[in-house]
Design a protein around this motif. Sequence first.
Motif, PDB file in Angstrom:
ATOM      1  N   PHE A  78       0.850  -1.181   0.000  1.00 56.01           N
ATOM      2  CA  PHE A  78       0.000   0.000   0.000  1.00 56.01           C
ATOM      3  C   PHE A  78       0.890   1.236   0.000  1.00 56.01           C
ATOM      4  O   PHE A  78       2.072   1.164   0.336  1.00 56.01           O
ATOM      5  CB  PHE A  78      -0.907   0.004   1.241  1.00 56.01           C
ATOM      6  CG  PHE A  78      -1.842  -1.169   1.303  1.00 56.01           C
ATOM      7  CD1 PHE A  78      -1.411  -2.403   1.771  1.00 56.01           C
ATOM      8  CD2 PHE A  78      -3.156  -1.042   0.884  1.00 56.01           C
ATOM      9  CE1 PHE A  78      -2.271  -3.497   1.808  1.00 56.01           C
ATOM     10  CE2 PHE A  78      -4.022  -2.125   0.915  1.00 56.01           C
ATOM     11  CZ  PHE A  78      -3.578  -3.352   1.379  1.00 56.01           C
ATOM     12  N   ARG A  79       0.330   2.364  -0.364  1.00 52.85           N
ATOM     13  CA  ARG A  79       1.105   3.607  -0.317  1.00 52.85           C
ATOM     14  C   ARG A  79       0.202   4.750   0.099  1.00 52.85           C
ATOM     15  O   ARG A  79      -1.017   4.703  -0.075  1.00 52.85           O
ATOM     16  CB  ARG A  79       1.746   3.901  -1.673  1.00 52.85           C
ATOM     17  CG  ARG A  79       0.758   4.236  -2.789  1.00 52.85           C
ATOM     18  CD  ARG A  79       1.478   4.347  -4.128  1.00 52.85           C
ATOM     19  NE  ARG A  79       0.552   4.657  -5.217  1.00 52.85           N
ATOM     20  CZ  ARG A  79       0.882   4.613  -6.505  1.00 52.85           C
ATOM     21  NH1 ARG A  79       2.108   4.257  -6.873  1.00 52.85           N
ATOM     22  NH2 ARG A  79      -0.025   4.923  -7.423  1.00 52.85           N
ATOM     23  N   GLN A  80       0.838   5.761   0.631  1.00 57.38           N
ATOM     24  CA  GLN A  80       0.115   6.962   1.023  1.00 57.38           C
ATOM     25  C   GLN A  80       0.939   8.184   0.664  1.00 57.38           C
ATOM     26  O   GLN A  80       2.073   8.340   1.127  1.00 57.38           O
ATOM     27  CB  GLN A  80      -0.206   6.961   2.516  1.00 57.38           C
ATOM     28  CG  GLN A  80      -1.110   8.105   2.936  1.00 57.38           C
ATOM     29  CD  GLN A  80      -1.690   7.902   4.328  1.00 57.38           C
ATOM     30  OE1 GLN A  80      -1.164   7.162   5.141  1.00 57.38           O
ATOM     31  NE2 GLN A  80      -2.803   8.570   4.606  1.00 57.38           N
ATOM     32  N   ALA A  81       0.361   9.012  -0.174  1.00 61.48           N
ATOM     33  CA  ALA A  81       0.997  10.269  -0.559  1.00 61.48           C
ATOM     34  C   ALA A  81       0.542  11.370   0.386  1.00 61.48           C
ATOM     35  O   ALA A  81      -0.536  11.267   0.998  1.00 61.48           O
ATOM     36  CB  ALA A  81       0.625  10.613  -1.998  1.00 61.48           C
ATOM     37  N   PRO A  82       1.332  12.424   0.530  1.00 60.79           N
ATOM     38  CA  PRO A  82       0.943  13.524   1.414  1.00 60.79           C
ATOM     39  C   PRO A  82      -0.427  14.084   1.063  1.00 60.79           C
ATOM     40  O   PRO A  82      -0.709  14.372  -0.099  1.00 60.79           O
ATOM     41  CB  PRO A  82       2.046  14.565   1.174  1.00 60.79           C
ATOM     42  CG  PRO A  82       3.214  13.778   0.717  1.00 60.79           C
ATOM     43  CD  PRO A  82       2.651  12.640  -0.072  1.00 60.79           C
ATOM     44  N   GLY A  83      -1.285  14.190   2.058  1.00 61.33           N
ATOM     45  CA  GLY A  83      -2.603  14.760   1.851  1.00 61.33           C
ATOM     46  C   GLY A  83      -3.597  13.848   1.170  1.00 61.33           C
ATOM     47  O   GLY A  83      -4.713  14.268   0.852  1.00 61.33           O
ATOM     48  N   LYS A  84      -3.199  12.597   0.940  1.00 65.55           N
ATOM     49  CA  LYS A  84      -4.092  11.658   0.261  1.00 65.55           C
ATOM     50  C   LYS A  84      -4.352  10.445   1.134  1.00 65.55           C
ATOM     51  O   LYS A  84      -3.598  10.144   2.053  1.00 65.55           O
ATOM     52  CB  LYS A  84      -3.499  11.231  -1.082  1.00 65.55           C
ATOM     53  CG  LYS A  84      -3.387  12.363  -2.095  1.00 65.55           C
ATOM     54  CD  LYS A  84      -2.942  11.841  -3.445  1.00 65.55           C
ATOM     55  CE  LYS A  84      -2.897  12.954  -4.486  1.00 65.55           C
ATOM     56  NZ  LYS A  84      -2.483  12.433  -5.820  1.00 65.55           N
ATOM     57  N   GLU A  85      -5.397   9.725   0.804  1.00 64.94           N
ATOM     58  CA  GLU A  85      -5.703   8.500   1.526  1.00 64.94           C
ATOM     59  C   GLU A  85      -4.774   7.381   1.092  1.00 64.94           C
ATOM     60  O   GLU A  85      -4.252   7.373  -0.026  1.00 64.94           O
ATOM     61  CB  GLU A  85      -7.160   8.095   1.274  1.00 64.94           C
ATOM     62  CG  GLU A  85      -8.182   9.050   1.875  1.00 64.94           C
ATOM     63  CD  GLU A  85      -9.589   8.528   1.743  1.00 64.94           C
ATOM     64  OE1 GLU A  85     -10.514   9.168   2.287  1.00 64.94           O
ATOM     65  OE2 GLU A  85      -9.781   7.482   1.102  1.00 64.94           O
ATOM     66  N   ARG A  86      -4.582   6.449   1.992  1.00 65.91           N
ATOM     67  CA  ARG A  86      -3.797   5.261   1.655  1.00 65.91           C
ATOM     68  C   ARG A  86      -4.505   4.465   0.558  1.00 65.91           C
ATOM     69  O   ARG A  86      -5.733   4.347   0.573  1.00 65.91           O
ATOM     70  CB  ARG A  86      -3.628   4.404   2.901  1.00 65.91           C
ATOM     71  CG  ARG A  86      -2.739   3.179   2.731  1.00 65.91           C
ATOM     72  CD  ARG A  86      -2.612   2.466   4.060  1.00 65.91           C
ATOM     73  NE  ARG A  86      -3.909   1.992   4.536  1.00 65.91           N
ATOM     74  CZ  ARG A  86      -4.155   1.639   5.794  1.00 65.91           C
ATOM     75  NH1 ARG A  86      -3.206   1.729   6.700  1.00 65.91           N
ATOM     76  NH2 ARG A  86      -5.350   1.201   6.145  1.00 65.91           N
ATOM     77  N   GLU A  87      -3.735   3.910  -0.353  1.00 66.72           N
ATOM     78  CA  GLU A  87      -4.324   3.133  -1.438  1.00 66.72           C
ATOM     79  C   GLU A  87      -3.570   1.835  -1.652  1.00 66.72           C
ATOM     80  O   GLU A  87      -2.369   1.748  -1.428  1.00 66.72           O
ATOM     81  CB  GLU A  87      -4.327   3.957  -2.738  1.00 66.72           C
ATOM     82  CG  GLU A  87      -2.964   4.358  -3.244  1.00 66.72           C
ATOM     83  CD  GLU A  87      -3.028   5.247  -4.474  1.00 66.72           C
ATOM     84  OE1 GLU A  87      -4.098   5.836  -4.748  1.00 66.72           O
ATOM     85  OE2 GLU A  87      -2.000   5.354  -5.173  1.00 66.72           O
ATOM     86  N   GLY A  88      -4.297   0.838  -2.105  1.00 66.83           N
ATOM     87  CA  GLY A  88      -3.682  -0.452  -2.400  1.00 66.83           C
ATOM     88  C   GLY A  88      -2.917  -0.391  -3.713  1.00 66.83           C
ATOM     89  O   GLY A  88      -3.408   0.176  -4.690  1.00 66.83           O
ATOM     90  N   VAL A  89      -1.742  -0.965  -3.733  1.00 66.05           N
ATOM     91  CA  VAL A  89      -0.884  -0.941  -4.916  1.00 66.05           C
ATOM     92  C   VAL A  89      -0.794  -2.326  -5.560  1.00 66.05           C
ATOM     93  O   VAL A  89      -0.999  -2.475  -6.761  1.00 66.05           O
ATOM     94  CB  VAL A  89       0.530  -0.454  -4.545  1.00 66.05           C
ATOM     95  CG1 VAL A  89       1.456  -0.525  -5.749  1.00 66.05           C
ATOM     96  CG2 VAL A  89       0.477   0.956  -3.975  1.00 66.05           C
ATOM     97  N   SER A  90      -0.516  -3.331  -4.744  1.00 64.72           N
ATOM     98  CA  SER A  90      -0.313  -4.676  -5.276  1.00 64.72           C
ATOM     99  C   SER A  90      -0.455  -5.680  -4.141  1.00 64.72           C
ATOM    100  O   SER A  90      -0.353  -5.326  -2.968  1.00 64.72           O
ATOM    101  CB  SER A  90       1.081  -4.791  -5.906  1.00 64.72           C
ATOM    102  OG  SER A  90       1.292  -6.081  -6.430  1.00 64.72           O
ATOM    103  N   CYS A  91      -0.696  -6.924  -4.512  1.00 71.72           N
ATOM    104  CA  CYS A  91      -0.722  -7.984  -3.506  1.00 71.72           C
ATOM    105  C   CYS A  91      -0.330  -9.301  -4.155  1.00 71.72           C
ATOM    106  O   CYS A  91      -0.338  -9.441  -5.388  1.00 71.72           O
ATOM    107  CB  CYS A  91      -2.075  -8.096  -2.824  1.00 71.72           C
ATOM    108  SG  CYS A  91      -3.449  -8.579  -3.897  1.00 71.72           S
TER     109      CYS A  91
END
Length: 132
Positions: A37-50
């Motif tokens: 998962f990743r989280q950019a500044p000011g943004k919600e965490r999002e799933g990237v890969s699994c």
Amino acid sequence: QLQLVESGGGLVQPGGSLRLSCTASGVTLNEYAIGWFRQAPGKEREGVSCISLTGGRTDYRDSVKGRFTVSRDSAKNAVYLQMNNLKPEDTGVYYCAAPASYYPGCTPQRPVTKSSGEYAYWGQGTQVTVSS
């Protein structure tokens, strides 16, 4: 309790590559589906890969398909996220995470973009910055 550790982040120019690692001590990661998962500044965490328990199934968010590859190395007790052709919008803190042991994560019914709530164990994150 499962403790996950990410490494491999850093500063890279657009078009560059990084390989993130997710490791654990005292337990085998083969007992867990693993998500990135990743989280950019000011943004919600999002799933990237699994990657599924057996490694037979992987999943990616649309924006990284064809550029990122997730894999397991059982001998090294590690899961990797190879990131190629990085873009500025890939910048963020990247986390690896795991659901409960032997939980059937990363399935068509549980895509990484919609299943973050199923992940109980999280690493501390590693910063990825894509900038010229």
